[in-house]
Design an enzyme around this catalytic site. Structure first.
Site, PDB file in Angstrom:
ATOM      1  CE  LYS A  10       9.269   0.679 -10.856  1.00  0.00           C
ATOM      2  NZ  LYS A  10      10.149  -0.471 -11.087  1.00  0.00           N
ATOM      3  CB  CYS A  11       6.397   4.029  -2.790  1.00  0.00           C
ATOM      4  SG  CYS A  11       5.731   4.253  -1.143  1.00  0.00           S
ATOM      5  N   GLY A  12       3.014   3.542  -3.399  1.00  0.00           N
ATOM      6  CA  GLY A  12       1.689   4.152  -3.288  1.00  0.00           C
ATOM      7  C   GLY A  12       1.627   5.237  -2.228  1.00  0.00           C
TER       8      GLY A  12
END
Length: 118
Positions: A10-12
């Site tokens: 979920k981390c860009g």
């Protein structure tokens, strides 16, 4: 080339790093850093190979880091205490961690990736 890639999907920043690795035809062995965080011993090995100070392995912008008041606690924490903290919760670890078993990068900086992984 193949790397082990500790990431949080979920981390860009993690997604950008993975995209860079894929575009540069580097095989990625993904490990979900929250579901399967590196052990204390794995973290110690990554830290030693990285050449970075151990504090650089903390996700200082994370909610958990702030909740635990680690900014102040880390000033006096021993290496062992820091490793135990990191191993206790994958959300405390700065991500992604990328390693080929010899070299280690923490976080994603395109210039650093160019120099290390190309």
């Amino acid at each position: 080339m193949s790397v082990t890639f500790y990431w949080y999907p979920k981390c860009g920043t993690c997604r950008n790093a993975k995209k860079w690795l894929t575009q540069n035809e580097i095989e990625v062995n993904e490990i979900h850093i929250v579901e399967n965080p590196p052990s204390r011993d794995e973290l110690h090995e990554l830290y030693k190979k990285s050449g970075l100070e151990l504090k650089k392995f903390f996700n200082t912008s994370g909610m958990k880091y702030r909740e635990l008041g680690l900014k102040d606690k880390l000033k006096t924490a021993t290496e062992e205490e820091m490793l135990e903290l990191l191993a206790s919760d994958g959300m405390l670890i700065k991500r992604p961690i990328t390693t080929d078993g010899t070299k280690v990068t923490v976080g994603f900086n395109e210039k650093n990736f160019e120099e290390t992984w190309k």
